[in-house]
Design a protein around this motif. Structure first.
Motif, mmCIF file in Angstrom:
data_model
loop_
_atom_site.group_PDB
_atom_site.id
_atom_site.type_symbol
_atom_site.label_atom_id
_atom_site.label_comp_id
_atom_site.label_asym_id
_atom_site.label_seq_id
_atom_site.Cartn_x
_atom_site.Cartn_y
_atom_site.Cartn_z
ATOM 1 N N PHE A 129 1.960 9.517 -10.533
ATOM 2 C CA PHE A 129 0.888 9.934 -11.438
ATOM 3 C C PHE A 129 0.790 11.462 -11.486
ATOM 4 C CE2 PHE A 129 -3.527 11.425 -11.711
ATOM 5 C CZ PHE A 129 -3.823 11.030 -12.997
ATOM 6 N N LEU A 162 0.781 6.871 -6.930
ATOM 7 C CA LEU A 162 -0.103 8.029 -7.111
ATOM 8 C C LEU A 162 0.709 9.316 -7.195
ATOM 9 C CD1 LEU A 162 -2.936 6.925 -4.714
ATOM 10 C CD2 LEU A 162 -2.904 6.864 -7.191
ATOM 11 N N ALA A 163 1.782 9.380 -6.397
ATOM 12 C CA ALA A 163 2.645 10.559 -6.478
ATOM 13 C C ALA A 163 3.276 10.650 -7.864
ATOM 14 C CB ALA A 163 3.719 10.501 -5.400
ATOM 15 N N LEU A 180 1.610 1.939 -3.405
ATOM 16 C CA LEU A 180 0.461 2.543 -4.089
ATOM 17 C C LEU A 180 0.506 4.065 -3.972
ATOM 18 C CD1 LEU A 180 -2.240 2.176 -5.562
ATOM 19 C CD2 LEU A 180 -3.345 2.133 -3.351
ATOM 20 N N LEU A 181 0.842 4.543 -2.774
ATOM 21 C CA LEU A 181 0.918 5.999 -2.604
ATOM 22 C C LEU A 181 2.004 6.578 -3.498
ATOM 23 C CD1 LEU A 181 0.441 6.469 1.234
ATOM 24 C CD2 LEU A 181 -1.233 6.644 -0.593
ATOM 25 N N VAL A 189 0.835 -1.205 0.000
ATOM 26 C CA VAL A 189 0.000 0.000 0.000
ATOM 27 C C VAL A 189 0.870 1.255 0.000
ATOM 28 C CG1 VAL A 189 -2.051 -1.022 0.979
ATOM 29 C CG2 VAL A 189 -0.303 -0.151 2.508
ATOM 30 N N LEU A 190 2.060 1.162 0.585
ATOM 31 C CA LEU A 190 2.936 2.328 0.545
ATOM 32 C C LEU A 190 3.393 2.577 -0.891
ATOM 33 C CD1 LEU A 190 4.933 1.688 3.797
ATOM 34 C CD2 LEU A 190 3.169 3.386 3.400
#
Lengths: 483, 504
Positions: free
Chosen positions: B186, B183-184, B179-180, B176-177
């Protein structure tokens, strides 16, 4: 004689239709007597379907009606469809269960219709007054629904508890509204936005008012620290009512939350963000930690819904268009996985008795493979494991948070999602790893199977065409941000 | 023909077919086995087409497919492979039919669900290595957890529930980290396209944070010391085939992630954290080898040896030169095959005696000579004897590492000695000596089915050891490209550095 023109009513057509339909249904029920419950339920579901059509037909550009009290825009359409879907599912799921619990009365669908009307009013409120009217219409109907199984202590307790705490929250909110009115001199959102704009930060008076409004709204969405009623009411209320509670009012209250925070106070995100930040974090933490020790499935779902609201509020804390969009996507996904889960809970009957403990799910994969598979889908989705729909909800929420540079919030969010995953996969463990308990009563009923199939398919295959929801959520979010 | 999508999603089709087959329990089990075997074999032969059709001279992504998926967020269904991912895809498709065959008799209950889980797992594994979009990648990468959780939890050993939860939550927390971080990325690059991100120059400060987030995910998956503790538990409790996939493919996802993402996207951070990674790697090599020496459970011993071997891989990746990377890649492929085979070898005797306790065996060379031969080949490959696949990888890693740090290389090299110690010790205790127990004496040698399972693996291990070029050549251009990119970024940063010094 002074002319008194009738205000344009067409934007509020779905609400008017639903209100009229519930009156008609009430008459129908009174004339047909107690036997009418089944017909009344199907008619109510039909009325809600018609309302969906009317809502979708009434889409288009932003329209104000009823002297600026009521607004329809893409945002309202999106949220109303979700609310109505929640209502339809709840009514359809209630039919069998109510008959088995011997509480099949025609008042049930009528109350659901009235509550739904109130929720749609909330979604479309463009004024603090109409906001309050909508809120109270839904709340009063829900108080009665919570206590609908009136000959059991648990249900009566749930109704009373919900009423007392709900009234308190309404009072706080009304107080907040009056403060905002006192300082800004207006109740409609457009004037409020215009009056309040200009300052660097919000003046202390309206800010205190907003905080009270937030308290009231946080109560309605059951965000921490105003969540105390949720587990008890979820557990005590008849299960179809709980299913309804966990979906439609949440969506409506979140919609109201978004509109109130963004439309009049959108210019002061920095001022109210910290409040939302805090209740979001508190909800996520409590929702994931407190659920671990629950043994009652309905109670567990109460904590689960608290957690989910925490994630949705991340999007509000971002306060941006992406943020609102992510909340809308989250709620759309949430409706389906939650309804599906409650469909399974409603089917948990053994020897004619309802069972609600999660241990009763042991070995479900061997006694009812399809039921277990659907529940596993919902649980993995709620845990946010891809490729299931819940993952996309979290994806967009965190995307908005990262864009708004809310890094700490995002990290707390993902960490609590791992903690929360523990209790969701524990249910999968019970169903798949453990030795089976006796099977649940059959038959499940065609309508229950249909609800289960629809929600499971949407949850499982959401990833194939997420654009359907994402694009309409984008359009809906854009309508809250003029210009 | 969209061959990558076909290879990825054909197993799912097989799973659906298994799901809809009816009949009584025995027929269902029989059908499930054969459908799973045929599906996975077809997928394997299809994936060989990727190798034959692969342009070994090009560092570019090949067999690229791209369909808009969520256009409003620039998220696309984007698939493609280069020299780095090619062999991981093949490894996945190679091991799956072997797993199906290995479970033929050892899995006797809920066979249908078991085969479905394996086919779904294959889709997720292949997809992970083919995905060229971060969201797509993440979906496959995380999607692996669902079937693996069920495989460990339903068909595992006595402590399966604990192990399944530990596996699931541990790896989820790491992911999940990431995933963040995705997103960054992105918001930095404006899309989730991987090739775009690979070309993007992230600012140095941001690189470190993103590197750490990716590291959290891949280090757990890999697993690196000290976040390896889920692995022995998961391996010991998982059914044989589950261990094979876990060791053979799932661990490689971590290494693949480092090579695919961490190095090219965050070259400066990779340099900055290199010593940190080296330290962890060397600790992993020495410490887990010592732990392996002390094990009495065969599976646990091999599990710890996996952690030690993965230590070599991380060392090789972050020295970031040609030899180191080639060695790391080769070591991963070799380990995928060899450790998979070792778990199968444990599975063979476990099926017969239902214990993995090393002391319960001994003298198997007498009554199971074929078994002893297969075991010996795999044992020597795990030790890294020249002529087997294990040697090439370890040798190249040490050559690469020597150019960067003598000390780390010397320390890592002790791992070779320790590795030889625990593997030979294991082999002596299980295979040599005299048979003292009656139940061991009556154990039959490898059956035809088991020979069919082991033959391709033995062949592959020798092929990789004797003629490694078949494997090194296709990955060469992509790795050269990667090294060049990393060095260019580091040179550029150095060129900036004097000017900042001067301005002080």
């Amino acid at each position: 004689m002074p002319s008194f023109p009738l205000p344009p009513l067409s934007p509020a057509l779905p609400e008017i239709f639903l209100a009229a339909a519930s009156m008609a249904l009430l008459l129908f029920g009174v004339f047909r007597g107690e036997r009418a419950a089944r017909e009344a339920s199907w008619l109510a579901a039909l009325a809600l379907v018609v309302a969906v059509v009317l809502v979708l037909g009434g889409g288009g550009p932003r329209q104000l009606a009823l002297y600026g009290m009521f607004v329809t825009d893409a945002f309202a359409v999106f949220m109303k469809v979700l609310v109505l879907l929640g209502g339809i599912f709840a009514i359809v799921m209630s039919i069998r269960w109510n008959e088995q619990a011997r509480i099949a009365r025609f008042e049930f669908p009528v109350l659901v219709l009235l509550a739904t009307t109130g929720m749609m009013m909330m979604v479309s409120a463009a004024d603090l007054i109409s906001l309050y009217i909508g809120l109270e219409l839904q709340s009063l109907s829900l108080y009665v629904l919570a206590g609908f199984k009136r000959d059991t202590v648990r249900s009566a307790e749930a109704g009373l508890k919900y009423f007392v705490l709900g009234a308190l929250a309404s009072g706080m909110m009304l107080y907040g509204c009056s403060m905002v009115y006192g300082f800004a001199g207006a109740t409609d959102f457009a004037t409020l936005a215009a009056t309040l704009s200009g300052g660097e930060t919000l003046a202390i008076g309206p800010l205190v008012g907003i905080v009270f409004v937030v308290v009231g709204l946080a109560f309605k969405v059951s965000a921490v620290p105003f969540h105390m009623w949720t587990p008890d009411v979820y557990e005590g209320a008849p299960t179809p009512v709980t299913a309804f509670f966990s979906v439609a009012p949440k969506v409506a209250a979140i919609a109201l939350f978004l509109r109130v925070m963004i439309e009049p106070f959108g210019g002061y995100v920095a001022d109210w963000r910290q409040v939302i930040w805090l209740i979001s974090v508190a909800s996520m933490v409590l929702g994931s930690v407190a659920a671990i020790n629950q043994s009652n499935f309905k109670r567990l779902m109460a904590y689960s819904s608290i957690g989910h609201i925490g994630y949705a509020l991340i999007g509000l804390a971002a306060g941006s268009k992406e943020g609102v969009e992510s909340v809308l996507i989250y709620m759309a996904i949430y409706v389906f996985m939650n309804v599906g889960t409650f469909a399974v809970i409603l089917l948990m009957r053994r020897n004619g008795e309802d069972v609600e403990a999660i241990d009763d799910l042991q070995g479900l994969a061997q006694t009812h493979p399809a039921l277990a598979l659907s529940l596993a889908i919902f649980m993995f989705a709620m845990a946010g494991i891809p490729p299931l729909s819940g993952f996309f909800g979290k994806l967009y929420v965190f995307m908005a948070a990262i864009n708004a540079e809310l890094y700490v919030l995002a990290v707390i969010g993902v960490v609590t999602s791992v903690v929360g995953a523990y209790y969701y996969i524990r249910i999968v463990k019970l169903m798949y790893f453990d030795a089976p308990k006796p099977a649940f009563d059959r038959p499940f009923g065609a309508e229950m199977s249909a609800v289960l199939a629809v929600t499971a398919v949407v949850t499982l295959f959401f990833f194939i065409a997420p654009s359907v929801v994402v694009d309409s959520a984008a359009a809906a979010a854009a309508s809250l941000f003029p210009g | 023909m969209p061959i990558l999508s076909l290879v990825t999603f054909l197993p799912l089709l097989g799973a659906v077919i298994i799901m809809i087959t009816g009949g009584d329990e025995a027929t269902k089990a029989k059908n499930a086995r054969s459908i799973a075997l045929w599906t996975s074999l077809i997928v394997f032969f299809l994936s060989l087409q990727l190798w034959f059709g692969f342009d070994a001279e090009s560092p570019e992504f090949q067999f690229v497919e791209r369909v808009e998926w969520i256009p409003s967020f620039n998220i696309a269904y984007h698939m493609g492979i280069d020299g780095i991912s090619l062999f991981f895809v093949l490894l996945s498709t190679f091991l799956t039919p072997i797993c199906v065959l290995a479970s033929w008799e050892s899995v006797q209950y809920r066979v249908k669900e078991y085969m479905i889980a394996f086919l779904v797992l294959e889709t997720m594994m292949v997809g992970t290595f083919c995905a060229l979009d971060f969201v797509l990648f993440y979906m496959f990468f995380e999607g692996v957890l669902i079937p693996m959780f069920l495989i460990i939890g339903v068909w595992g050993g006595p402590r399966r529930v604990y192990s399944a939860f530990k596996f699931f939550l541990y790896t989820l927390l790491g992911s999940v980290l990431m995933l963040l971080a995705i997103l960054a990325i992105f918001w930095q690059t404006g899309s989730t396209d991987i090739p775009t991100a690979l070309q993007f120059a992230f600012e140095p400060g941001l690189q470190r944070w993103l590197w750490l987030a990716f590291f959290a995910s891949f280090a757990v998956k890999m697993p690196m010391w000290p976040v390896h503790t889920w692995l022995p538990d998961a391996h010991v409790e998982a059914p044989t085939a589950g261990s094979v996939i876990l060791a053979g493919v799932l661990l490689k996802m971590g290494g693949y992630g480092f090579v695919r993402f961490s190095l090219p996207m965050f070259p400066l951070a990779s340099e900055y954290f290199a010593d940190f990674v080296f330290t962890l790697s060397v600790i992993a090599v020495i410490y887990t080898s010592l732990v392996a020496l002390a094990q009495t459970d065969m599976k646990k011993l091999i599990a710890y040896s996996s952690v030690a071997h993965m230590g070599f891989v991380t060392l090789g990746i972050f020295v970031a030169n040609q030899e180191g990377l080639q060695g790391a890649m080769f070591q991963m492929l070799s380990h995928g095959v060899v450790s998979g085979a070792l778990f199968l070898i444990v599975g063979v005797v476990y099926d017969r005696l239902h214990t993995r306790d090393i002391d319960r065996y001994g003298g198997l060379a007498d009554n199971m000579p074929k078994y002893a031969v297969v075991f010996m080949v795999m044992m020597l490959a795990a030790v890294g004897l020249p002529g087997t696949s294990g040697f090439i990888g370890e040798f190249l890693v040490l050559v690469g590492a020597f150019q960067v740090s003598t000390w780390f290389t010397a320390l890592a090299a002790t791992g070779l000695i320790l590795g030889a110690a625990y593997m030979l010790y294991l082999y002596r205790r299980v295979v040599f000596g005299t048979i003292t127990r009656d139940d061991v004496r009556v154990m039959p040698d490898l059956s035809w089915r088991e020979i069919v399972v082991f033959a391709p693996i033995v062949f592959l291990v020798l092929w990789m050891g004797i003629y490694p070029s078949s494997f090194l050549k296709p990955m060469q251009p992509a790795l050269a490209n990667l090294v060049e990119r990393v060095e260019a970024a580091q040179r550029a940063a150095l060129a900036d550095a004097p000017s900042t010094l001067a301005s002080r």
